[in-house]
Write a protein that holds these residues in place. Structure first.
Motif, PDB file in Angstrom:
ATOM      1  N   CYS A 123       0.828  -1.210   0.000  1.00 11.11           N
ATOM      2  CA  CYS A 123       0.000   0.000   0.000  1.00 11.11           C
ATOM      3  C   CYS A 123       0.861   1.259   0.000  1.00 11.11           C
ATOM      4  CB  CYS A 123      -0.939   0.001   1.203  1.00 11.11           C
ATOM      5  SG  CYS A 123      -2.235  -1.251   1.099  1.00 11.11           S
ATOM      6  N   ASP A 151      -4.946  -6.095  14.298  1.00 11.28           N
ATOM      7  CA  ASP A 151      -5.808  -5.990  13.124  1.00 11.28           C
ATOM      8  C   ASP A 151      -4.916  -5.896  11.897  1.00 11.28           C
ATOM      9  OD1 ASP A 151      -7.678  -5.542  11.211  1.00 11.28           O
ATOM     10  OD2 ASP A 151      -8.463  -3.685  12.038  1.00 11.28           O
ATOM     11  N   ASN A 153      -5.710  -5.717   8.892  1.00 10.89           N
ATOM     12  CA  ASN A 153      -6.333  -5.030   7.761  1.00 10.89           C
ATOM     13  C   ASN A 153      -6.246  -3.512   7.872  1.00 10.89           C
ATOM     14  OD1 ASN A 153      -7.187  -7.282   6.249  1.00 10.89           O
ATOM     15  ND2 ASN A 153      -8.911  -7.584   7.621  1.00 10.89           N
ATOM     16  N   CYS A 154      -5.759  -3.015   9.010  1.00 10.11           N
ATOM     17  CA  CYS A 154      -5.695  -1.568   9.219  1.00 10.11           C
ATOM     18  C   CYS A 154      -4.368  -1.169   9.855  1.00 10.11           C
ATOM     19  CB  CYS A 154      -6.828  -1.101  10.131  1.00 10.11           C
ATOM     20  SG  CYS A 154      -8.456  -1.189   9.368  1.00 10.11           S
ATOM     21  N   THR A 156      -3.014   1.838  12.331  1.00  9.40           N
ATOM     22  CA  THR A 156      -3.424   2.939  13.197  1.00  9.40           C
ATOM     23  C   THR A 156      -2.186   3.538  13.857  1.00  9.40           C
ATOM     24  OG1 THR A 156      -5.543   1.876  13.650  1.00  9.40           O
ATOM     25  CG2 THR A 156      -4.856   3.607  15.162  1.00  9.40           C
ATOM     26  N   CYS A 189      -6.764   8.720   5.292  1.00 11.84           N
ATOM     27  CA  CYS A 189      -6.654   8.218   6.659  1.00 11.84           C
ATOM     28  C   CYS A 189      -7.796   8.824   7.476  1.00 11.84           C
ATOM     29  CB  CYS A 189      -5.317   8.607   7.279  1.00 11.84           C
ATOM     30  SG  CYS A 189      -3.885   7.926   6.423  1.00 11.84           S
ATOM     31  N   THR A 190      -8.491   7.997   8.218  1.00 12.97           N
ATOM     32  CA  THR A 190      -9.632   8.472   9.005  1.00 12.97           C
ATOM     33  C   THR A 190      -9.239   8.661  10.466  1.00 12.97           C
ATOM     34  OG1 THR A 190     -10.335   6.187   9.400  1.00 12.97           O
ATOM     35  CG2 THR A 190     -11.292   7.332   7.503  1.00 12.97           C
ATOM     36  N   THR A 198      -6.215   6.204  11.108  1.00 11.22           N
ATOM     37  CA  THR A 198      -6.320   4.811  10.647  1.00 11.22           C
ATOM     38  C   THR A 198      -6.413   4.771   9.129  1.00 11.22           C
ATOM     39  OG1 THR A 198      -7.444   4.145  12.679  1.00 11.22           O
ATOM     40  CG2 THR A 198      -7.678   2.686  10.788  1.00 11.22           C
ATOM     41  N   ASP A 200      -7.184   2.013   5.983  1.00  9.08           N
ATOM     42  CA  ASP A 200      -7.751   0.692   5.686  1.00  9.08           C
ATOM     43  C   ASP A 200      -6.939   0.011   4.589  1.00  9.08           C
ATOM     44  OD1 ASP A 200      -9.272  -1.537   5.104  1.00  9.08           O
ATOM     45  OD2 ASP A 200     -11.177  -0.499   5.340  1.00  9.08           O
ATOM     46  N   HIS A 202      -7.091  -3.244   3.751  1.00  4.33           N
ATOM     47  CA  HIS A 202      -7.932  -4.202   3.029  1.00  4.33           C
ATOM     48  C   HIS A 202      -8.683  -3.519   1.881  1.00  4.33           C
ATOM     49  CE1 HIS A 202     -10.352  -7.772   2.376  1.00  4.33           C
ATOM     50  NE2 HIS A 202     -11.444  -7.036   2.441  1.00  4.33           N
ATOM     51  N   LYS A 203      -9.189  -2.329   2.161  1.00  4.37           N
ATOM     52  CA  LYS A 203      -9.949  -1.585   1.162  1.00  4.37           C
ATOM     53  C   LYS A 203      -9.080  -1.242  -0.044  1.00  4.37           C
ATOM     54  CE  LYS A 203     -13.046   2.406   0.866  1.00  4.37           C
ATOM     55  NZ  LYS A 203     -13.574   3.581   1.595  1.00  4.37           N
TER      56      LYS A 203
END
Length: 263
Positions: A123, A151, A153-154, A156, A189-190, A198, A200, A202-203
């Motif tokens: 990524c 996790d 998939n993320c 952070t 990033c959220t 964070t 994502d 996976h997305k």
């Protein structure tokens, strides 16, 4: 270092203690309590859960000290690798091996950690060509400051962790929080509190997969197939043929023949 970085972990318990009778008693006791939505586990899953180690156990320090190692080296039965060995030495080795086997801790590669690192690298590299000038250090620091690996998939990272990693990069020490936050938001990033961001993984991996497949479809079947395939991927569910025709504004015969090709 490998254990500290969580690339290597202790294996689950080889012989977990599981008594089906005790489990049945606990199950019957739970039945007296008002029913709640609880997951029904199979016998195999229960055994796996019992065998699974906690994080402190999985990544605890290696038990062998330097003193123990030196004692082993001083042992008269210890032989140099490659040297010729006598028949008596084999018998001694068997005794030593049986003793070691009883106390030996088995280790294995932490596969999830490696996959997580590969996702992060993928990524990070995928976004780099699209980044604005001067934002590469922020993007790299965000991945390096990752807080947890639970996790996969993320990612952070806290703003303080990102600042700390930035300070170790050329020209990064002068950057402020006001400069970093807008860049992280542009990178999708959220954040809920403005302190932890964070991303994502996976997305993004899914989006890259779709792009790759779309390019293959376009190359093999043409623009019409590409348009229909993208619609189906975007919808993420079954779409009626008439709806495909209306949405893509393609001729009915072309849609039918293309769908058969894709099928």
């Amino acid at each position: 270092r490998l254990v500290y970085a969580r690339y290597v972990e202790r294996c689950p318990k080889a012989e977990p203690h599981f008594d089906p009778r005790e489990d049945e008693q606990s199950t019957s006791a739970r039945r007296r309590v008002p029913k709640t939505a609880e997951e029904v586990l199979s016998l195999e899953q229960k055994v796996v859960n019992i065998a699974t180690l906690s994080d402190p156990e999985r990544f605890s320090e290696i038990p062998y000290s330097m003193e123990d190692a030196s004692k082993t080296n001083d042992c008269p039965h210890n032989t140099v690798v490659g040297a010729k060995r006598k028949h008596g030495a084999f018998e001694v080795d068997e005794e030593l091996n049986s003793t070691i086997a009883e106390n030996e801790v088995l280790w294995r590669i932490n596969f999830e950690k490696f996959i997580f690192c590969l996702k992060k690298k993928f990524c990070a590299d995928r976004k780099k060509p699209k980044l604005k000038v001067g934002t590469h250090p922020i993007w790299e620091s965000f991945f390096e400051a990752n807080l947890t690996d639970k996790d996969t998939n993320c990612v952070t990272s806290s703003i303080n962790g990102i600042l700390e990693k930035l300070g170790q990069k050329e020209g990064g020490a002068a950057m402020t929080i006001g400069q970093i936050k807008p860049v992280l938001e542009d990178l999708q990033c959220t954040t809920s509190d403005g302190e932890e961001f964070t991303f994502d993984l996976h997305k993004m991996v899914e989006a890259c997969r779709n792009e790759e497949i779309e390019s293959l479809v376009k190359k093999k079947y043409g623009q019409e197939a590409f348009t229909i395939f993208r619609l189906l991927v975007t919808q993420g569910c079954a779409v009626e043929t008439d709806q495909i025709i209306d949405t893509t504004i393609l001729d009915k015969q072309i849609v039918h023949s293309t769908l058969y090709k894709l099928w």
